[in-house]
Design an enzyme around this catalytic site. Structure first.
Site, mmCIF file in Angstrom:
data_model
loop_
_atom_site.group_PDB
_atom_site.id
_atom_site.type_symbol
_atom_site.label_atom_id
_atom_site.label_comp_id
_atom_site.label_asym_id
_atom_site.label_seq_id
_atom_site.Cartn_x
_atom_site.Cartn_y
_atom_site.Cartn_z
ATOM 1 N N THR A 133 0.826 -1.209 0.000
ATOM 2 C CA THR A 133 0.000 0.000 0.000
ATOM 3 C C THR A 133 0.857 1.256 0.000
ATOM 4 O O THR A 133 2.010 1.229 0.459
ATOM 5 C CB THR A 133 -0.911 0.008 1.250
ATOM 6 O OG1 THR A 133 -1.571 1.267 1.356
ATOM 7 C CG2 THR A 133 -0.094 -0.201 2.523
ATOM 8 N N ASP A 134 0.298 2.357 -0.473
ATOM 9 C CA ASP A 134 1.013 3.643 -0.400
ATOM 10 C C ASP A 134 1.065 4.178 1.028
ATOM 11 O O ASP A 134 1.850 5.098 1.326
ATOM 12 C CB ASP A 134 0.391 4.673 -1.337
ATOM 13 C CG ASP A 134 -1.070 5.003 -1.029
ATOM 14 O OD1 ASP A 134 -1.655 4.396 -0.109
ATOM 15 O OD2 ASP A 134 -1.642 5.869 -1.725
ATOM 16 N N GLU A 135 0.287 3.604 1.932
ATOM 17 C CA GLU A 135 0.259 4.109 3.304
ATOM 18 C C GLU A 135 1.579 3.861 4.047
ATOM 19 O O GLU A 135 1.838 4.476 5.071
ATOM 20 C CB GLU A 135 -0.922 3.502 4.071
ATOM 21 C CG GLU A 135 -2.261 3.929 3.494
ATOM 22 C CD GLU A 135 -3.441 3.511 4.348
ATOM 23 O OE1 GLU A 135 -3.366 3.655 5.578
ATOM 24 O OE2 GLU A 135 -4.434 3.029 3.770
ATOM 25 N N TYR A 167 -1.807 -0.458 11.020
ATOM 26 C CA TYR A 167 -1.962 -1.129 9.732
ATOM 27 C C TYR A 167 -0.779 -0.842 8.811
ATOM 28 O O TYR A 167 -0.121 -1.757 8.304
ATOM 29 C CB TYR A 167 -3.258 -0.708 9.044
ATOM 30 C CG TYR A 167 -3.255 -0.983 7.559
ATOM 31 C CD1 TYR A 167 -3.130 -2.287 7.083
ATOM 32 C CD2 TYR A 167 -3.335 0.057 6.623
ATOM 33 C CE1 TYR A 167 -3.095 -2.545 5.710
ATOM 34 C CE2 TYR A 167 -3.301 -0.195 5.266
ATOM 35 C CZ TYR A 167 -3.187 -1.494 4.817
ATOM 36 O OH TYR A 167 -3.134 -1.756 3.463
ATOM 37 N N SER A 170 2.455 -2.380 9.900
ATOM 38 C CA SER A 170 2.537 -3.824 9.665
ATOM 39 C C SER A 170 2.822 -4.125 8.190
ATOM 40 O O SER A 170 3.559 -5.061 7.867
ATOM 41 C CB SER A 170 1.249 -4.522 10.116
ATOM 42 O OG SER A 170 0.151 -4.183 9.300
ATOM 43 N N LYS A 171 2.261 -3.315 7.289
ATOM 44 C CA LYS A 171 2.540 -3.506 5.865
ATOM 45 C C LYS A 171 3.966 -3.089 5.531
ATOM 46 O O LYS A 171 4.637 -3.738 4.716
ATOM 47 C CB LYS A 171 1.540 -2.721 5.014
ATOM 48 C CG LYS A 171 0.130 -3.285 5.007
ATOM 49 C CD LYS A 171 0.054 -4.690 4.428
ATOM 50 C CE LYS A 171 0.298 -4.723 2.939
ATOM 51 N NZ LYS A 171 0.120 -6.112 2.383
ATOM 52 N N ASP A 296 -12.059 13.121 14.119
ATOM 53 C CA ASP A 296 -11.111 12.546 13.175
ATOM 54 C C ASP A 296 -10.463 11.285 13.744
ATOM 55 O O ASP A 296 -10.440 11.064 14.952
ATOM 56 C CB ASP A 296 -10.031 13.579 12.831
ATOM 57 C CG ASP A 296 -9.409 13.341 11.463
ATOM 58 O OD1 ASP A 296 -9.693 12.293 10.857
ATOM 59 O OD2 ASP A 296 -8.642 14.210 10.999
ATOM 60 N N GLY A 299 -4.100 10.130 14.450
ATOM 61 C CA GLY A 299 -2.943 10.030 13.562
ATOM 62 C C GLY A 299 -3.288 9.980 12.091
ATOM 63 O O GLY A 299 -2.536 9.437 11.290
#
Length: 364
Positions: A133-135, A167, A170-171, A296, A299
């Site tokens: 992912t780009d995250e 998330y 972890s990726k 929101d 983070g």
């Protein structure tokens, strides 16, 4: 080729499996644990194909993986199995560590053992494609923060990692493992990092399907903060085409960023869905009146945007769908497939808010 796809019953994974079965002569073994987000109904259109088979296996189960590898004898692996919802990772990070990190490690080791057993020509041709992912890159400057600049930066394959959520951390960890197995063992890996996907068969905890279904039921349409977070939206079937390009034509050791060229604020996405629904399923009031601004996410990254020029130049891939055409197709699909939507939502999840913490958090 014979391709082993992990997570093939999930949103992106099922799109990949459908694409390969419908558009190539390759065989696919779908290895999936079938968690809440994995559903074999997403594969009904190809489940009778002789090219397709399924094994219910947890990627953390080393022996079960060995059994399927040495029986199916894949020429390539496409690793999509992952826990992927940021909100869930905030309140329950353990599953993300287990699946995304331990699971990827287990899969790498089993795949490496299998790869080492192959004859020279098969060993040379083998590929392990890890889908990420780009995250993992963190976030980019937001227009509000750099007013006056003509061009804002994009994520490239050289962007440093700076994950923000459990998330994305972890990726990022799984990406590092994949690169280490290439560097240390010579194991033939390729990585791709994608932007936000949307389209048919998307589990309704994510923004676009959540908004569509809530709107139709007259429920609130929750928008985090001011809704000014920017994402690059990629139609899932465009992504599936790109992933097949990577596994079949990509070079070992390379990373490929895959984006939709569609930067949109979340509030724009929600308003566009409402406008399409006003046209397709009109009612007395406008759907946008259901929009509700909520606290929101802790983070929360403000902007993602991918430079996918490498995919275009080296693998001759560009997205076919604009955001407008892809989103209209997506809304229509959900209108036409209410049975699927009802079946994938079990009693444990009723589209409630996830990932909300009773703490104050500020970056910097």
């Amino acid at each position: 080729m014979k391709i082993l796809v992990t997570g093939g019953a999930g949103f992106i994974g099922s799109a990949v499996v459908r694409h390969i079965i419908k558009n190539t002569k390759n065989s696919v073994l779908n290895v999936d644990k079938l968690t809440y987000a994995g559903n074999l109904e997403s594969l009904k259109s190809i489940e009778q194909s002789k090219q397709y088979s399924f094994a219910k296996v947890d990627i953390c189960d080393s022996q079960a993986l060995k059994d399927v590898f040495f029986k199916f004898k894949p020429d390539a692996v496409m690793h999509l199995a992952a826990e992927s919802h940021v909100d869930r990772s905030i309140t329950g990070p353990s599953d993300f560590i287990q699946t995304n990190i331990v699971g990827t490690y287990t899969l790498l080791e089993v795949a490496r053992e299998y790869w080492n057993s192959l004859e020279a020509d098969k060993k040379t041709a083998f590929r392990f494609h890890h889908i990420s992912t780009d995250e993992v890159y963190g976030d980019l400057p937001h227009p509000d923060e750099v007013k006056g600049e003509k061009e804002l930066p994009l994520f490239t394959e050289q962007t440093a990692y700076a994950p923000s959520s459990p998330y994305s951390a972890s990726k990022a960890s799984s990406d590092h493992l994949v690169r280490a197995w290439l560097r240390t063992y010579g194991f033939p890996t390729i990585i791709s990092n994608c932007s936000n996907n949307y389209g048919p068969y998307h589990f309704p905890e994510k923004l676009i399907p959540l908004v569509i279904l809530n709107a139709l039921e007259g429920k609130a349409l929750p928008v985090y903060g001011k809704g000014d977070q920017i994402r690059d939206w990629l139609y899932v079937e465009d992504h599936a085409r790109a992933l097949y390009k990577v596994v079949s034509e990509g070079l070992v050791g390379e990373t490929y960023n895959i984006g939709g060229h569609n930067e949109m604020q979340n509030i724009e996405v929600v308003n566009t869905i409402c406008t399409i629904l006003d046209e397709l399923v009109p009612k007395k009031s406008r759907y946008s009146e259901q929009i509700t601004f909520v606290n929101d996410r802790p983070g929360h990254d403000r902007r993602y945007a991918i430079d996918s020029s490498k995919m275009s130049k080296e693998l001759n891939w560009t997205p076919a769908e604009t955001f407008e055409t892809g989103l209209r197709k997506t809304v229509q699909w959900y209108l036409d497939n209410q049975t699927w939507c009802n079946n994938v939502q079990d009693g444990s999840y009723q589209r409630e808010r996830l990932g909300e913490l009773n703490i104050q958090f500020q970056k910097g």
